[in-house]
Design a protein around this motif. Sequence first.
Motif, PDB file in Angstrom:
ATOM      1  N   ARG A  64      47.107  17.696 -25.908  1.00 40.58           N
ATOM      2  CA  ARG A  64      45.962  16.858 -26.277  1.00 40.58           C
ATOM      3  C   ARG A  64      45.980  16.521 -27.765  1.00 40.58           C
ATOM      4  NH1 ARG A  64      43.674  13.348 -27.096  1.00 40.58           N
ATOM      5  NH2 ARG A  64      41.574  12.644 -26.578  1.00 40.58           N
ATOM      6  N   VAL A  65      46.338  17.498 -28.606  1.00 45.38           N
ATOM      7  CA  VAL A  65      46.468  17.223 -30.042  1.00 45.38           C
ATOM      8  C   VAL A  65      47.553  16.179 -30.275  1.00 45.38           C
ATOM      9  CG1 VAL A  65      47.214  18.206 -32.245  1.00 45.38           C
ATOM     10  CG2 VAL A  65      45.576  19.442 -30.820  1.00 45.38           C
ATOM     11  N   GLU A  68      46.376  12.739 -29.376  1.00 47.88           N
ATOM     12  CA  GLU A  68      45.457  12.221 -30.388  1.00 47.88           C
ATOM     13  C   GLU A  68      46.220  11.751 -31.619  1.00 47.88           C
ATOM     14  OE1 GLU A  68      41.941  10.787 -31.553  1.00 47.88           O
ATOM     15  OE2 GLU A  68      42.393  11.723 -29.609  1.00 47.88           O
ATOM     16  N   THR A  71      47.514   8.324 -30.806  1.00 49.34           N
ATOM     17  CA  THR A  71      46.419   7.341 -30.818  1.00 49.34           C
ATOM     18  C   THR A  71      45.989   7.007 -32.235  1.00 49.34           C
ATOM     19  OG1 THR A  71      45.624   8.109 -28.667  1.00 49.34           O
ATOM     20  CG2 THR A  71      44.062   6.902 -30.035  1.00 49.34           C
ATOM     21  N   LEU A  72      45.828   8.025 -33.068  1.00 52.11           N
ATOM     22  CA  LEU A  72      45.397   7.789 -34.440  1.00 52.11           C
ATOM     23  C   LEU A  72      46.422   6.958 -35.207  1.00 52.11           C
ATOM     24  CD1 LEU A  72      43.916  11.312 -35.261  1.00 52.11           C
ATOM     25  CD2 LEU A  72      42.644   9.145 -35.246  1.00 52.11           C
ATOM     26  N   TRP A  81      53.766   9.542 -36.490  1.00 55.87           N
ATOM     27  CA  TRP A  81      53.519  10.751 -35.702  1.00 55.87           C
ATOM     28  C   TRP A  81      54.712  11.002 -34.783  1.00 55.87           C
ATOM     29  CZ3 TRP A  81      50.564  14.801 -36.137  1.00 55.87           C
ATOM     30  CH2 TRP A  81      50.445  15.685 -35.071  1.00 55.87           C
ATOM     31  N   SER A  83      55.990  12.777 -31.597  1.00 52.87           N
ATOM     32  CA  SER A  83      55.368  13.353 -30.407  1.00 52.87           C
ATOM     33  C   SER A  83      56.172  14.522 -29.852  1.00 52.87           C
ATOM     34  CB  SER A  83      55.223  12.273 -29.325  1.00 52.87           C
ATOM     35  OG  SER A  83      54.712  12.827 -28.128  1.00 52.87           O
ATOM     36  N   GLU A 326      39.654  18.167 -25.261  1.00 49.88           N
ATOM     37  CA  GLU A 326      38.946  16.943 -25.643  1.00 49.88           C
ATOM     38  C   GLU A 326      38.032  17.182 -26.837  1.00 49.88           C
ATOM     39  OE1 GLU A 326      38.242  13.066 -25.793  1.00 49.88           O
ATOM     40  OE2 GLU A 326      39.680  14.053 -24.455  1.00 49.88           O
ATOM     41  N   ALA A 329      40.167  17.270 -29.891  1.00 46.08           N
ATOM     42  CA  ALA A 329      40.604  15.921 -30.256  1.00 46.08           C
ATOM     43  C   ALA A 329      39.490  15.133 -30.927  1.00 46.08           C
ATOM     44  CB  ALA A 329      41.098  15.183 -29.014  1.00 46.08           C
ATOM     45  N   GLN A 330      38.268  15.266 -30.426  1.00 43.80           N
ATOM     46  CA  GLN A 330      37.146  14.554 -31.029  1.00 43.80           C
ATOM     47  C   GLN A 330      36.880  15.047 -32.454  1.00 43.80           C
ATOM     48  OE1 GLN A 330      33.719  14.682 -28.444  1.00 43.80           O
ATOM     49  NE2 GLN A 330      34.775  13.672 -26.755  1.00 43.80           N
ATOM     50  N   ARG A 333      39.623  13.620 -34.660  1.00 42.00           N
ATOM     51  CA  ARG A 333      39.456  12.182 -34.863  1.00 42.00           C
ATOM     52  C   ARG A 333      38.399  11.907 -35.926  1.00 42.00           C
ATOM     53  NH1 ARG A 333      37.508  10.388 -29.796  1.00 42.00           N
ATOM     54  NH2 ARG A 333      39.525  11.156 -29.061  1.00 42.00           N
TER      55      ARG A 333
END
Length: 379
Positions: A64-65, A68, A71-72, A81, A83, A326, A329-330, A333
């Motif tokens: 999940r990290v 994120e 996405t960022l 980034w 992966s 999640e 991740a929030q 973010r």
Amino acid sequence: MGTADRAGSRAGREGGAAGQQAPAADAVQLLTPDGRRVTHPDYDIALTPGELRSLYRDMVLARRVDAEGVTLQRQGELGLWPSLLGQEAAQVGSARALHDSDHVFPSYRDHGVALCRDVDPLKLLAMFRGVNNGGWDPVEKNFHLYTLVIGSQALHATGYAMGVAKDGAQTGVIAYFGDGATSQGDVSEAFNFAAVYNAPVVFYCQNNQWAISEPTEKQSRVPIHRRAAGFGFPGVRVDGNDVLACLAVTRAALARARSGGGPTLVEAYTYRMGAHTTSDDPTKYRDPAEVEEWAGRDPIARLKTHLLDNGWAGQPFLDEADREGEALAQRLRAQVRSMPSPPTEAIFEHVYAGPHALVDEERAEFGRYEATFAAPGGK
């Protein structure tokens, strides 16, 4: 490239020296892709249901990290980034074999290892945002800074291992790198020094089969773990999508190192399901069927099936792991988006342990250059 050449290249990847595509027959495996527990004569491990659930949670959080981070970067919040998608078992399994006193020398993709060493992932993201050069204290967690220069951390780890051995400490050192790094001279030099000085170091190669766009068979004519024999120490290949096997093999290699047995090369045979970094487009060089095939060997799904089939986890546990990921991740973010930029002169800090005349001169010159620009809102 003609049709025959493409077919030959494909065949080389599927059955060549590096053993790409199919899992190698000589790879240590304790958990099959369908979640069935098997044994191995040399490597085995007994874990409680709680420990298995903890490994699952670690892998879910790491994924999940990582998502994120991707996405960022796509939203312009990070410059780059790399992966780890698909390599969660290789990282979490090996990291959970470490003692607190052991030292880790990572590459730039080892976010799952960082999480297992209790490094706040915000510090990883800050580095790829360009806010700092690492942001964590390597001594605090015995987790050294990410190394972007390919393979140089293998030498750093070997030197450190030689040092702790001279100090008489029963400490293990582990160096993480990818298959592409094995083509670097630094890695071969590290192997030689480690062997000659019997250094307590584990070389942990995550063979994800692609060094950017170059397949493994262009890095080595033999399976990577077999290179160790030429330097005089053991090498072992492990199913890198099997978190239990990665844990068992790394635990044994570290125990050998701490007890004075010297170095070991572990080749975690895994697959990079995402891009090399967010600046890479793997569709330009990789067959989609290959990605789909390896998705069927997903390391998280493998352990999930094992837990469910044995009644050691249910949907509430799985949902809670997802919720925790999640929430993490929030938080990341929100904190990344509100992260202040450092002052421009901060680049001159911590270059040396103390004052340095040349750095002082460069700082002053940069200050004069910066002064030639109009202040914000000025003319």
